[in-house]
Design a protein around this motif. Structure first.
Motif, PDB file in Angstrom:
ATOM      1  N   GLU A  58       0.763  -1.281  -0.051  1.00 43.46           N
ATOM      2  CA  GLU A  58       0.063   0.171   0.105  1.00 43.46           C
ATOM      3  C   GLU A  58       0.805   1.150   0.011  1.00 43.46           C
ATOM      4  O   GLU A  58       1.694   1.311   0.955  1.00 43.46           O
ATOM      5  CB  GLU A  58      -1.029   0.030   1.282  1.00 43.46           C
ATOM      6  CG  GLU A  58      -1.769   1.353   1.240  1.00 43.46           C
ATOM      7  CD  GLU A  58      -2.828   1.265   2.382  1.00 43.46           C
ATOM      8  OE1 GLU A  58      -2.938   0.614   3.306  1.00 43.46           O
ATOM      9  OE2 GLU A  58      -3.427   2.382   2.487  1.00 43.46           O
ATOM     10  N   ASN A 119      -4.629   4.837  -2.141  1.00 46.26           N
ATOM     11  CA  ASN A 119      -5.583   5.461  -1.609  1.00 46.26           C
ATOM     12  C   ASN A 119      -6.584   6.617  -2.232  1.00 46.26           C
ATOM     13  O   ASN A 119      -5.749   7.302  -2.711  1.00 46.26           O
ATOM     14  CB  ASN A 119      -5.616   6.039  -0.072  1.00 46.26           C
ATOM     15  CG  ASN A 119      -5.198   4.883   1.055  1.00 46.26           C
ATOM     16  OD1 ASN A 119      -5.762   4.065   1.479  1.00 46.26           O
ATOM     17  ND2 ASN A 119      -3.848   4.898   1.097  1.00 46.26           N
ATOM     18  N   GLU A 151      -8.009   1.869  -3.291  1.00 45.28           N
ATOM     19  CA  GLU A 151      -8.534   1.697  -2.050  1.00 45.28           C
ATOM     20  C   GLU A 151      -9.535   2.951  -1.753  1.00 45.28           C
ATOM     21  O   GLU A 151      -9.406   4.001  -1.510  1.00 45.28           O
ATOM     22  CB  GLU A 151      -7.498   1.998  -0.787  1.00 45.28           C
ATOM     23  CG  GLU A 151      -6.778   0.734  -0.719  1.00 45.28           C
ATOM     24  CD  GLU A 151      -5.789   0.436   0.644  1.00 45.28           C
ATOM     25  OE1 GLU A 151      -6.257   1.248   1.282  1.00 45.28           O
ATOM     26  OE2 GLU A 151      -5.048  -0.464   0.567  1.00 45.28           O
ATOM     27  N   ASP A 181     -11.591  -0.056   2.374  1.00 47.72           N
ATOM     28  CA  ASP A 181     -10.549   0.422   3.502  1.00 47.72           C
ATOM     29  C   ASP A 181     -11.253   0.594   4.645  1.00 47.72           C
ATOM     30  O   ASP A 181     -12.441   0.998   4.730  1.00 47.72           O
ATOM     31  CB  ASP A 181      -9.775   1.693   3.030  1.00 47.72           C
ATOM     32  CG  ASP A 181      -8.468   1.943   3.585  1.00 47.72           C
ATOM     33  OD1 ASP A 181      -8.178   1.062   4.538  1.00 47.72           O
ATOM     34  OD2 ASP A 181      -7.775   2.839   3.286  1.00 47.72           O
ATOM     35  N   LYS A 202     -10.874  -4.566   3.599  1.00 48.84           N
ATOM     36  CA  LYS A 202      -9.671  -4.484   4.564  1.00 48.84           C
ATOM     37  C   LYS A 202     -10.344  -4.364   5.829  1.00 48.84           C
ATOM     38  O   LYS A 202     -11.050  -3.501   6.233  1.00 48.84           O
ATOM     39  CB  LYS A 202      -8.940  -3.136   4.172  1.00 48.84           C
ATOM     40  CG  LYS A 202      -8.295  -3.472   2.850  1.00 48.84           C
ATOM     41  CD  LYS A 202      -7.149  -2.110   2.642  1.00 48.84           C
ATOM     42  CE  LYS A 202      -5.751  -2.740   3.238  1.00 48.84           C
ATOM     43  NZ  LYS A 202      -4.790  -1.487   3.138  1.00 48.84           N
TER      44      LYS A 202
HETATM   45 MG    MG Z   1      -5.549   2.534   2.984  1.00 49.54          MG
END
Ligand code: MG
Ligand code: C2E
Ligand code: MG
Ligand code: MG
Length: 280
Positions: A58, A119, A151, A181, A202
Motif C-alpha cells: 500500500e 488510497n 482503496e 478500506d 480491509k
Molecule cells: Mg488505505
C-alpha cells in the motif's frame, strides 16, 4: 462576579479560537506550497499471505513540514477540506505508478506480487476527470490496470449511488480492482456491498486490535471474514502487530495481512531490499 467570570472565559475562548484559526491558515498555506513544490513522499507497506510471501503493497503519503512530520490523518483531512486533495491525489497516483513501473522494469518484484494499492479520497473519485487521469497515468507508465488496487472508504457511498456504481463498474470492466478500506467503521448500509464491484475488504485495525489473549472470540473480525467469504471477496487485515493476531486471523480464514508485525511502511529503496532480504 458571575458576569465578570463569564466575560473572562469568553476572552479566553476568543483567544483560543484565534489561535486555532491562525494555525489552520498556516497549515493550509504550507500544504498549498508543498503541493506546488513537490514536498511529499510516498512510503510502501508490504502485504503478506499466510505463507509469508509479499503479495502487494500500500502506498502511503508522507509530509515533513518545517522539519516536523505531519500525520497523514491531519494533512489528508485538511487537503480534503479545501480541494487541494485533487492535485495531491494526482501527485500520489502519478508517483505510485512511476515507482511501480521502475520496480517492474528492474524486475524488483517477486512472482507473488500482485498489486500496488493507492488510497483514493471520495472527492478525488467523484472528480469528473478522475477516470481519464487514471487511464492516462497508467498508459504513460505502461502498467496494466490489473496491477493497481484502488482503496475506497465507505464514506464515498454517502454520495450519488448510481453515479458511483456506474463509475466503479466502468473501471472494473477496464481491469482496475477495488478494496474497501477501514471496513466496519463506516455507517453505510451493507446492501451496497452486493451491488458494487468490490474485490477486497480491509478489516480495520481497530478490530484487529481487539484480538488479544484475554479476549472472548473477536466476533466482529469473525463476522467480517464470513461476510467477505460469502460475497466472494478477498479479505486482508490491517494493523496486524502480534503473532497471536496473525494466528487467530489465519485460523479464522483471513489469509492476507498488513502491519508492523511484518514491516512498517518503507521508502521505495527499502521496500526493494525488504523483498530481497526475505528467504525464498
Ligand atoms: Mg488505505
Ligand atoms: P489507511 O489507508 O487505513 O492506512 C493504514 C494506516 O495504518 C497507515 O497510517 C499505516 O501506517 C498504519 N499502520 C499500518 N500497520 C500498522 C500497525 O501494525 N499498527 C499501527 N498502529 N498502524 C499501522 P498512515 O500512513 O498514518 O495513514 C493514515 C491514513 O491517511 C490512511 O489510512 C489513509 O486513510 C490516509 N492516507 C495516507 N496516504 C494517503 C494518500 O496518499 N491518499 C489518501 N487519500 N489518503 C491517504
Ligand atoms: Mg485502512
Ligand atoms: Mg484509516
Amino acid at each position: 462576579w458571575a458576569k465578570h467570570q463569564g466575560r473572562s472565559q469568553l476572552c479566553l475562548y476568543n483567544h483560543r479560537m484565534q489561535e486555532e484559526t491562525r494555525e489552520r491558515l498556516h497549515l493550509f498555506n504550507d500544504l498549498y506550497q508543498a503541493i506546488r513544490d513537490n514536498g511529499f513522499t510516498l512510503v510502501y507497506q508490504p502485504q503478506h499471505n499466510a505463507e509469508g510471501d509479499v503479495t502487494g503493497a500500500e502506498a502511503l503519503c508522507r509530509w515533513v513540514n518545517n522539519g516536523h512530520s505531519v500525520y497523514p490523518d491531519v494533512f489528508i483531512a485538511a487537503a480534503e477540506e479545501t480541494n487541494l486533495i485533487l492535485p495531491l491525489g494526482d501527485w500520489v497516483l502519478t508517483h505510485a505508478c512511476q515507482t511501480l513501473r521502475q520496480w517492474i522494469r528492474n524486475k524488483s518484484l517477486p512472482p507473488s506480487f500482485r498489486r500496488l494499492a493507492v488510497n483514493i479520497s471520495p472527492a478525488q473519485f467523484m472528480d469528473p476527470d478522475f477516470e481519464a487521469k487514471l487511464d492516462k497515468t497508467m498508459k504513460s507508465c505502461d502498467i496494466d490496470s490489473s496491477v493497481l488496487e484502488l482503496e475506497l472508504t465507505e464514506s464515498l457511498f454517502m454520495g450519488d449511488k448510481d453515479l458511483i456504481r456506474d463509475k466503479m463498474q466502468r473501471l472494473s470492466n477496464k481491469g482496475y480492482t477495488f478494496a474497501l478500506d477501514d471496513f466496519g467503521t463506516g455507517y453505510s448500509s451493507l446492501s451496497y456491498l452486493q451491488k458494487l464491484p468490490i474485490d477486497k475488504l480491509k478489516i480495520d485495525r481497530a478490530f484487529v486490535m481487539d484480538i488479544n489473549p484475554d479476549n472472548e472470540p473477536a466476533s466482529i473480525v469473525d463476522a467480517i471474514i464470513q461476510l467477505g467469504q460469502n460475497l466472494n471477496m478477498d479479505i486482508i487485515a490491517e494493523g496486524v502487530e502480534t503473532d497471536q493476531q496473525q494466528v487467530y486471523l489465519k485460523d479464522h480464514g483471513c489469509r492476507s495481512y498488513q502491519g508492523y508485525l511484518f514491516s512498517r511502511p518503507l521508502r521505495e529503496d527499502m521496500f526493494v531490499s525488504y523483498i530481497h532480504k526475505r528467504p525464498v
